[in-house]
Scaffold this motif. Structure first.
Motif, PDB file in Angstrom:
ATOM      1  N   VAL A 215      14.646 -15.345  11.435  1.00 46.19           N
ATOM      2  CA  VAL A 215      14.576 -14.027  10.920  1.00 46.19           C
ATOM      3  C   VAL A 215      13.499 -14.112   9.613  1.00 46.19           C
ATOM      4  N   GLU A 216      13.231 -15.393   8.990  1.00 41.40           N
ATOM      5  CA  GLU A 216      12.572 -15.374   7.885  1.00 41.40           C
ATOM      6  C   GLU A 216      10.988 -14.933   8.121  1.00 41.40           C
ATOM      7  N   PRO A 217      10.101 -15.245   8.993  1.00 40.13           N
ATOM      8  CA  PRO A 217       9.001 -14.585   9.178  1.00 40.13           C
ATOM      9  C   PRO A 217       8.975 -13.089   9.083  1.00 40.13           C
ATOM     10  N   PHE A 218      10.111 -12.584   9.907  1.00 39.64           N
ATOM     11  CA  PHE A 218      10.053 -11.048  10.036  1.00 39.64           C
ATOM     12  C   PHE A 218      10.327 -10.540   8.640  1.00 39.64           C
ATOM     13  N   ARG A 219      11.269 -11.115   7.802  1.00 40.34           N
ATOM     14  CA  ARG A 219      11.567 -10.499   6.675  1.00 40.34           C
ATOM     15  C   ARG A 219      10.242 -10.674   5.665  1.00 40.34           C
ATOM     16  N   HIS A 220       9.829 -11.735   5.717  1.00 39.55           N
ATOM     17  CA  HIS A 220       8.534 -12.147   4.948  1.00 39.55           C
ATOM     18  C   HIS A 220       7.532 -10.880   5.340  1.00 39.55           C
ATOM     19  N   ALA A 221       7.117 -10.666   6.608  1.00 38.33           N
ATOM     20  CA  ALA A 221       6.192  -9.754   7.101  1.00 38.33           C
ATOM     21  C   ALA A 221       6.678  -8.133   6.382  1.00 38.33           C
ATOM     22  N   ALA A 222       7.689  -8.168   6.640  1.00 41.50           N
ATOM     23  CA  ALA A 222       8.250  -6.658   6.396  1.00 41.50           C
ATOM     24  C   ALA A 222       8.275  -6.260   4.738  1.00 41.50           C
ATOM     25  N   GLY A 223       8.308  -7.501   3.883  1.00 42.53           N
ATOM     26  CA  GLY A 223       8.187  -7.415   2.556  1.00 42.53           C
ATOM     27  C   GLY A 223       6.516  -7.219   2.116  1.00 42.53           C
ATOM     28  N   VAL A 224       5.920  -7.883   2.752  1.00 42.62           N
ATOM     29  CA  VAL A 224       4.480  -7.904   2.525  1.00 42.62           C
ATOM     30  C   VAL A 224       3.920  -6.412   3.075  1.00 42.62           C
ATOM     31  N   MET A 225       4.363  -5.962   4.280  1.00 43.19           N
ATOM     32  CA  MET A 225       3.924  -4.622   4.485  1.00 43.19           C
ATOM     33  C   MET A 225       4.543  -3.470   3.573  1.00 43.19           C
ATOM     34  N   ALA A 226       5.472  -3.546   3.127  1.00 41.89           N
ATOM     35  CA  ALA A 226       6.205  -2.626   2.307  1.00 41.89           C
ATOM     36  C   ALA A 226       5.485  -2.705   1.007  1.00 41.89           C
ATOM     37  N   ASP A 227       5.047  -3.784   0.381  1.00 40.81           N
ATOM     38  CA  ASP A 227       4.132  -4.037  -0.891  1.00 40.81           C
ATOM     39  C   ASP A 227       2.833  -3.468  -0.723  1.00 40.81           C
ATOM     40  N   PHE A 228       2.316  -3.856   0.545  1.00 39.36           N
ATOM     41  CA  PHE A 228       1.055  -3.007   0.846  1.00 39.36           C
ATOM     42  C   PHE A 228       1.182  -1.411   0.613  1.00 39.36           C
ATOM     43  N   MET A 229       2.104  -1.035   1.374  1.00 39.50           N
ATOM     44  CA  MET A 229       2.249   0.541   1.143  1.00 39.50           C
ATOM     45  C   MET A 229       2.222   0.856  -0.247  1.00 39.50           C
ATOM     46  N   GLY A 230       2.975   0.170  -1.150  1.00 43.88           N
ATOM     47  CA  GLY A 230       3.103   0.403  -2.653  1.00 43.88           C
ATOM     48  C   GLY A 230       1.679   0.386  -3.205  1.00 43.88           C
ATOM     49  N   GLU A 231       0.745  -0.753  -2.821  1.00 39.36           N
ATOM     50  CA  GLU A 231      -0.537  -0.800  -3.325  1.00 39.36           C
ATOM     51  C   GLU A 231      -1.370   0.258  -2.888  1.00 39.36           C
ATOM     52  N   ILE A 232      -1.291   0.741  -1.696  1.00 39.23           N
ATOM     53  CA  ILE A 232      -1.939   1.882  -1.190  1.00 39.23           C
ATOM     54  C   ILE A 232      -1.776   3.223  -2.050  1.00 39.23           C
ATOM     55  N   LYS A 233      -0.386   3.392  -2.567  1.00 39.25           N
ATOM     56  CA  LYS A 233       0.071   4.357  -3.168  1.00 39.25           C
ATOM     57  C   LYS A 233      -0.764   4.388  -4.229  1.00 39.25           C
ATOM     58  N   LYS A 234      -0.691   3.119  -5.032  1.00 40.17           N
ATOM     59  CA  LYS A 234      -1.289   3.070  -6.348  1.00 40.17           C
ATOM     60  C   LYS A 234      -2.934   3.270  -6.413  1.00 40.17           C
TER      61      LYS A 234
END
Ligand code: LLP
Length: 431
Positions: A215-234
């Motif tokens: 599960v870990e690589p999927f969890r990691h990828a989801a976290g990175v993507m959500a953070d990137f969505m946050g960065e895009i907003k900023k």
């Protein structure tokens, strides 16, 4: 047995989706692909209900049709309410011919041709997953010509190195797919897409690889993507609606394979998406997943007729079958392991150790090495299990072998989904 599609009946024969494998072989001939339709439908429903459970239904399951592609599978998954990931003009055409709703198609690929893009736009393909800036420019130009608008996602490589065969690993920076995060290329692509009037940038996509057990690589990828969505907003003020997390969930091929239960994958990934979005101060996006192998893989088997057995004392025993790398190139390509069963004696002890060889003029044409099977001889029917994914779809006519037929079994009843190719089919386009 390795999947719920396989069992043994009162005669001691292997059954697939409740149908006797020997009867199927007698009726349709070999080699033969057999798929358990109920198992496919159950897998679709499981994915849908876990999206319901963990994302409150704000999501969509897309069947990755490269795993197994023909008209009938599009009808089945459409009936189960899924969308589909398509990766070529040919897959789009097949889906449309099957009556699949174009709006539920997501068009992937690292090098979509101009013709394919035009075909997709003209036929109302719902979403195009843009891989690179050349494609974005090509698509924008095409939309300007036609005066249309098009929903798009951007494919991002989140920089995750999943532990799977290097040929099917895609999330790391050294990959031909998508925009890199680390280099700033991804943010630049977001800006370019946001500025391109005829495209509507709906969100992001990533896919880190296939046949992943943890599960870990999927969890990691989801976290990175959500953070990137946050960065895009900023950085840009844009609030993206959609996050497509790709496919890649592993399945059991042989006894020792131990993939994570996919419910636990769904739960942990959803928890990560929720907590990261909260931290980033962005709304929870619509979440898409794209399973292919885990929908069809364990639901399929290939039936072969055993030909010669060649015992080389002190070396090995070759058991040759009437198919091979032309209908299943996965051992030759990735060294993939499979379990095989002698259909007439499925419940008996496995007393033989053999190398299962195909009939192509090539020493590497093997389906398994060191396979442990029941005693058998020429004329017996052998089943190779869990061949539902990436077998028929990767089949070739090498050595001018006609592609086998595909049979769907439902409620113990079989029906033809794809006819066996004939010799005439082989020369159809020859001039
Ligand atoms: N989404 C994207 C963008 C993909 O590229 C793939 C698979 C999937 C979803 C579905 O992945 P799955 O759930 O099936 O793992 N031929 C190889 C597998 C190649 C996978 C390619 N992409 C094999 O036989 O193992």
């Amino acid at each position: 047995m390795i999947s719920e599609s396989f069992s043994i009946n009162e005669k001691g024969h292997l059954t697939i989706g409740g149908a006797d494998a020997l009867e199927l072989a007698a009726e349709y001939g070999t080699p033969l692909y057999v798929l358990d339709e109920e198992a496919i439908r159950r897998a679709c429903r499981r994915y849908r209900s876990s999206l319901e459970r963990f994302y409150g239904g704000n999501g969509r399951v897309l069947y990755a049709s490269k795993a197994f592609c023909c008209k009938e599978i599009y009808r089945i998954v459409a009936g189960e309410g899924l969308g589909a990931d398509v990766v070529s003009g040919g897959e789009i055409y097949t889906a449309l011919e099957a009556g699949f709703p174009a709006g539920r198609l997501y068009f992937h690929g690292n090098n979509k041709t101009e013709d394919e893009l035009r075909y997709a736009v003209q036929n109302g393909v719902g979403t195009i997953v843009v891989d690179n800036l050349t494609e974005l420019r090509r698509l924008t130009g095409l939309l300007e010509e036609t005066g249309r608008q098009q929903d798009i996602l951007l494919r991002i490589k989140p920089g995750i190195d999943a532990h799977t065969h290097s040929f099917i690993r895609t999330g790391q920076i050294d990959s031909k797919f998508g925009f890199a995060l680390e280099t700033g290329e991804a943010l630049e692509a977001v800006r370019a897409a946001a500025a391109a009037a005829p495209v509507r940038l709906k969100g992001l996509h990533c896919h880190i690889g296939s046949q992943i057990f943890d599960v870990e690589p999927f969890r990691h990828a989801a976290g990175v993507m959500a953070d990137f969505m946050g960065e895009i907003k900023k950085e840009t003020g844009l609030e993206l609606e959609t996050l497509n997390l790709g496919g890649g969930f592993g399945i059991q091929y042989v006894e020792k394979d131990d993939p994570a239960a996919y419910e636990s994958y769904m739960e942990q990934v959803a928890a990560e998406v929720h907590s990261r979005c909260r931290r980033q101060g962005i709304p929870i996006p619509e979440v898409l997943i794209e399973p292919g192998r885990s929908i069809v893989g364990g639901a399929g088997a290939t039936l072969y007729t055993v030909g010669a057995l060649k015992e080389i004392p002190g070396v090995r025993t070759y058991l040759s079958v009437d198919g091979g790398m032309a209908d299943n190139p996965r051992y030759a390509l990735y060294g993939s392991e499979y379990e095989a069963v002698v259909c007439a004696r499925a419940g008996e002890p496995r007393t033989e150790t053999v190398t299962i060889a195909g009939k192509c003029c090539e020493s590497g044409d093997l389906l398994a090495e060191g396979a442990s099977i029941q005693a058998c001889g020429p004329g017996d029917i052998l089943a190779v299990l869990a061949t539902g994914a990436y077998n028929y779809s990767m089949a070739s006519n090498y050595n001018r072998l006609p592609r086998p037929a595909v049979v769907m079994v439902r409620g113990g009843q079989a029906r033809l989904a794809v006819r066996r190719e004939s010799y005439a089919d082989l020369v159809r386009n020859d001039l």
